[in-house]
Structure formats: structure tokens, C-alpha cells
Design a protein around this motif. Structure first.
Motif, PDB file in Angstrom:
ATOM      1  N   MET A 170       0.840  -1.211   0.000  1.00  0.00           N
ATOM      2  CA  MET A 170       0.000   0.000   0.000  1.00  0.00           C
ATOM      3  C   MET A 170       0.872   1.257   0.000  1.00  0.00           C
ATOM      4  O   MET A 170       0.563   2.241  -0.681  1.00  0.00           O
ATOM      5  CB  MET A 170      -0.937  -0.020   1.214  1.00  0.00           C
ATOM      6  CG  MET A 170      -2.006  -1.079   1.099  1.00  0.00           C
ATOM      7  SD  MET A 170      -3.025  -1.266   2.583  1.00  0.00           S
ATOM      8  CE  MET A 170      -3.706   0.356   2.760  1.00  0.00           C
ATOM      9  N   GLY A 171       1.948   1.228   0.755  1.00  0.00           N
ATOM     10  CA  GLY A 171       2.860   2.375   0.790  1.00  0.00           C
ATOM     11  C   GLY A 171       3.518   2.605  -0.552  1.00  0.00           C
ATOM     12  O   GLY A 171       3.691   3.756  -0.987  1.00  0.00           O
ATOM     13  N   ALA A 172       3.871   1.520  -1.231  1.00  0.00           N
ATOM     14  CA  ALA A 172       4.494   1.664  -2.556  1.00  0.00           C
ATOM     15  C   ALA A 172       3.529   2.289  -3.549  1.00  0.00           C
ATOM     16  O   ALA A 172       3.899   3.194  -4.309  1.00  0.00           O
ATOM     17  CB  ALA A 172       4.958   0.296  -3.057  1.00  0.00           C
ATOM     18  N   VAL A 173       2.295   1.846  -3.539  1.00  0.00           N
ATOM     19  CA  VAL A 173       1.293   2.416  -4.455  1.00  0.00           C
ATOM     20  C   VAL A 173       1.047   3.881  -4.121  1.00  0.00           C
ATOM     21  O   VAL A 173       1.015   4.735  -5.020  1.00  0.00           O
ATOM     22  CB  VAL A 173      -0.016   1.596  -4.396  1.00  0.00           C
ATOM     23  CG1 VAL A 173      -1.134   2.312  -5.133  1.00  0.00           C
ATOM     24  CG2 VAL A 173       0.202   0.217  -4.980  1.00  0.00           C
ATOM     25  N   ALA A 174       0.902   4.198  -2.855  1.00  0.00           N
ATOM     26  CA  ALA A 174       0.670   5.592  -2.461  1.00  0.00           C
ATOM     27  C   ALA A 174       1.869   6.463  -2.849  1.00  0.00           C
ATOM     28  O   ALA A 174       1.696   7.584  -3.347  1.00  0.00           O
ATOM     29  CB  ALA A 174       0.417   5.683  -0.956  1.00  0.00           C
ATOM     30  N   LEU A 227       1.809   7.113  -6.613  1.00  0.00           N
ATOM     31  CA  LEU A 227       0.763   8.040  -7.026  1.00  0.00           C
ATOM     32  C   LEU A 227       1.093   9.489  -6.650  1.00  0.00           C
ATOM     33  O   LEU A 227       0.620  10.418  -7.294  1.00  0.00           O
ATOM     34  CB  LEU A 227      -0.584   7.617  -6.435  1.00  0.00           C
ATOM     35  CG  LEU A 227      -1.137   6.292  -6.968  1.00  0.00           C
ATOM     36  CD1 LEU A 227      -2.414   5.927  -6.215  1.00  0.00           C
ATOM     37  CD2 LEU A 227      -1.413   6.377  -8.465  1.00  0.00           C
ATOM     38  N   MET A 228       1.875   9.680  -5.626  1.00  0.00           N
ATOM     39  CA  MET A 228       2.210  11.030  -5.176  1.00  0.00           C
ATOM     40  C   MET A 228       3.567  11.508  -5.697  1.00  0.00           C
ATOM     41  O   MET A 228       3.945  12.643  -5.453  1.00  0.00           O
ATOM     42  CB  MET A 228       2.200  11.070  -3.650  1.00  0.00           C
ATOM     43  CG  MET A 228       0.885  10.706  -3.053  1.00  0.00           C
ATOM     44  SD  MET A 228       0.653  11.701  -1.628  1.00  0.00           S
ATOM     45  CE  MET A 228      -1.027  11.405  -1.280  1.00  0.00           C
ATOM     46  N   ALA A 229       4.261  10.656  -6.397  1.00  0.00           N
ATOM     47  CA  ALA A 229       5.603  11.006  -6.874  1.00  0.00           C
ATOM     48  C   ALA A 229       5.512  12.032  -8.015  1.00  0.00           C
ATOM     49  O   ALA A 229       4.603  11.979  -8.831  1.00  0.00           O
ATOM     50  CB  ALA A 229       6.328   9.761  -7.366  1.00  0.00           C
ATOM     51  N   ARG A 249       3.543   8.757 -17.924  1.00  0.00           N
ATOM     52  CA  ARG A 249       4.110   7.575 -18.571  1.00  0.00           C
ATOM     53  C   ARG A 249       5.034   6.822 -17.605  1.00  0.00           C
ATOM     54  O   ARG A 249       4.977   5.606 -17.500  1.00  0.00           O
ATOM     55  CB  ARG A 249       4.890   7.990 -19.816  1.00  0.00           C
ATOM     56  CG  ARG A 249       5.484   6.792 -20.553  1.00  0.00           C
ATOM     57  CD  ARG A 249       6.211   7.204 -21.781  1.00  0.00           C
ATOM     58  NE  ARG A 249       5.246   7.871 -22.668  1.00  0.00           N
ATOM     59  CZ  ARG A 249       5.486   8.198 -23.913  1.00  0.00           C
ATOM     60  NH1 ARG A 249       6.677   7.960 -24.425  1.00  0.00           N
ATOM     61  NH2 ARG A 249       4.594   8.784 -24.660  1.00  0.00           N
ATOM     62  N   GLU A 250       5.901   7.541 -16.903  1.00  0.00           N
ATOM     63  CA  GLU A 250       6.811   6.907 -15.948  1.00  0.00           C
ATOM     64  C   GLU A 250       6.041   6.248 -14.818  1.00  0.00           C
ATOM     65  O   GLU A 250       6.356   5.131 -14.396  1.00  0.00           O
ATOM     66  CB  GLU A 250       7.784   7.941 -15.363  1.00  0.00           C
ATOM     67  CG  GLU A 250       8.814   8.460 -16.333  1.00  0.00           C
ATOM     68  CD  GLU A 250       9.668   9.541 -15.696  1.00  0.00           C
ATOM     69  OE1 GLU A 250      10.060   9.363 -14.516  1.00  0.00           O
ATOM     70  OE2 GLU A 250       9.926  10.542 -16.359  1.00  0.00           O
ATOM     71  N   THR A 251       5.037   6.955 -14.332  1.00  0.00           N
ATOM     72  CA  THR A 251       4.235   6.427 -13.229  1.00  0.00           C
ATOM     73  C   THR A 251       3.504   5.163 -13.667  1.00  0.00           C
ATOM     74  O   THR A 251       3.456   4.176 -12.928  1.00  0.00           O
ATOM     75  CB  THR A 251       3.236   7.476 -12.725  1.00  0.00           C
ATOM     76  OG1 THR A 251       3.950   8.627 -12.301  1.00  0.00           O
ATOM     77  CG2 THR A 251       2.419   6.941 -11.557  1.00  0.00           C
ATOM     78  N   ARG A 252       2.937   5.155 -14.869  1.00  0.00           N
ATOM     79  CA  ARG A 252       2.246   3.965 -15.369  1.00  0.00           C
ATOM     80  C   ARG A 252       3.207   2.784 -15.527  1.00  0.00           C
ATOM     81  O   ARG A 252       2.871   1.641 -15.224  1.00  0.00           O
ATOM     82  CB  ARG A 252       1.554   4.278 -16.700  1.00  0.00           C
ATOM     83  CG  ARG A 252       0.280   5.091 -16.539  1.00  0.00           C
ATOM     84  CD  ARG A 252      -0.488   5.164 -17.835  1.00  0.00           C
ATOM     85  NE  ARG A 252       0.259   5.823 -18.904  1.00  0.00           N
ATOM     86  CZ  ARG A 252       0.273   7.141 -19.129  1.00  0.00           C
ATOM     87  NH1 ARG A 252      -0.418   7.946 -18.338  1.00  0.00           N
ATOM     88  NH2 ARG A 252       0.958   7.638 -20.129  1.00  0.00           N
ATOM     89  N   ARG A 253       4.411   3.060 -15.994  1.00  0.00           N
ATOM     90  CA  ARG A 253       5.410   2.001 -16.150  1.00  0.00           C
ATOM     91  C   ARG A 253       5.759   1.393 -14.789  1.00  0.00           C
ATOM     92  O   ARG A 253       5.823   0.168 -14.636  1.00  0.00           O
ATOM     93  CB  ARG A 253       6.676   2.578 -16.815  1.00  0.00           C
ATOM     94  CG  ARG A 253       7.759   1.542 -17.057  1.00  0.00           C
ATOM     95  CD  ARG A 253       8.979   2.135 -17.761  1.00  0.00           C
ATOM     96  NE  ARG A 253       9.524   3.318 -17.093  1.00  0.00           N
ATOM     97  CZ  ARG A 253      10.357   3.281 -16.034  1.00  0.00           C
ATOM     98  NH1 ARG A 253      10.734   2.131 -15.553  1.00  0.00           N
ATOM     99  NH2 ARG A 253      10.797   4.394 -15.490  1.00  0.00           N
TER     100      ARG A 253
END
Length: 111
Positions: A19-23, A26-28, A33-37
Motif C-alpha cells: 500500500m505504501g508503494a502504491v501511495a 501516485l504522489m511522486a 508515462r513513468e508512473t504507469r510504467r
């Protein structure tokens, strides 16, 4: 830490990490495109994480079931012993009372 607590802790740790990795992703401050990858890579790793968590939960359930069975058998053994002791005490008390009191015949007591 006991086996029961460590399994729950590890499962919670793994879930919290995911959950922390996903959060964090999403906030990075990255482009879409980078976030989707990165999310795709994380999603690809998710089945392995779920399998590990499932295995951990299964092992803990087996340990809990085994522990409950052992506790039940011990309780049942103690209950059987208590019943046997109660029956023996009752038999002894009956013998004691039947020897102490005269036996009644024809509705009257002997004197």
C-alpha cells in the motif's frame, strides 16, 4: 514474538509495504508515462506478493488449528478425569451413608 503474532505481523508488513508503494507512486512527481510504467511493474509483482501472503496465512491457520485441537484434547482429558473423580467420590459417599444409616423396611426406620 510467538508464531501466531509473527505471521500476522509479516502479513501486515507485506500489505503495508504494498500500500505504501502504491501511495508513493501516485504522489511522486513523475510524468504519467513513468508512473504507469512503475505501476505496471508493481502490478506484475502483486501476484507473487499475494501468493506469499496466502501461504503465510495458510500456515498460521494450520498452526492455530493444530493448537486448538491439542487444547481441546487436553480439556477433554481433564474433563474425563474430573467426571471419574466425581463418580468415585459419589460412590464412596453413598457407601459411607449406607453404612451409617439403618435401612428402612416397611416404611419405618429401625431403632
Amino acid at each position: 514474538m510467538s508464531d501466531k503474532q509473527s505471521g500476522g505481523f509479516v502479513g501486515g508488513l507485506m500489505l503495508g509495504a504494498a500500500m505504501g508503494a502504491v501511495a508513493g507512486l501516485l504522489m511522486a512527481p513523475r510524468t504519467g508515462r513513468e508512473t504507469r510504467r512503475i505501476l505496471k511493474k508493481s502490478a506484475d509483482a502483486l501476484p507473487e506478493l499475494v501468493e506469499d501472503l496466502s501461504t503465510s496465512v495458510h500456515l498460521q491457520a494450520d498452526r492455530l488449528s493444530e493448537s486448538a485441537l491439542v487444547n481441546w484434547e487436553q480439556t477433554l482429558t481433564r474433563l474425563r478425569e474430573a467426571i471419574a473423580a466425581g463418580q468415585e467420590a459419589s460412590r464412596q459417599e453413598y457407601e459411607h451413608l449406607s453404612q451409617a444409616a439403618p435401612v428402612a423396611t416397611n416404611g419405618s426406620t429401625q431403632e
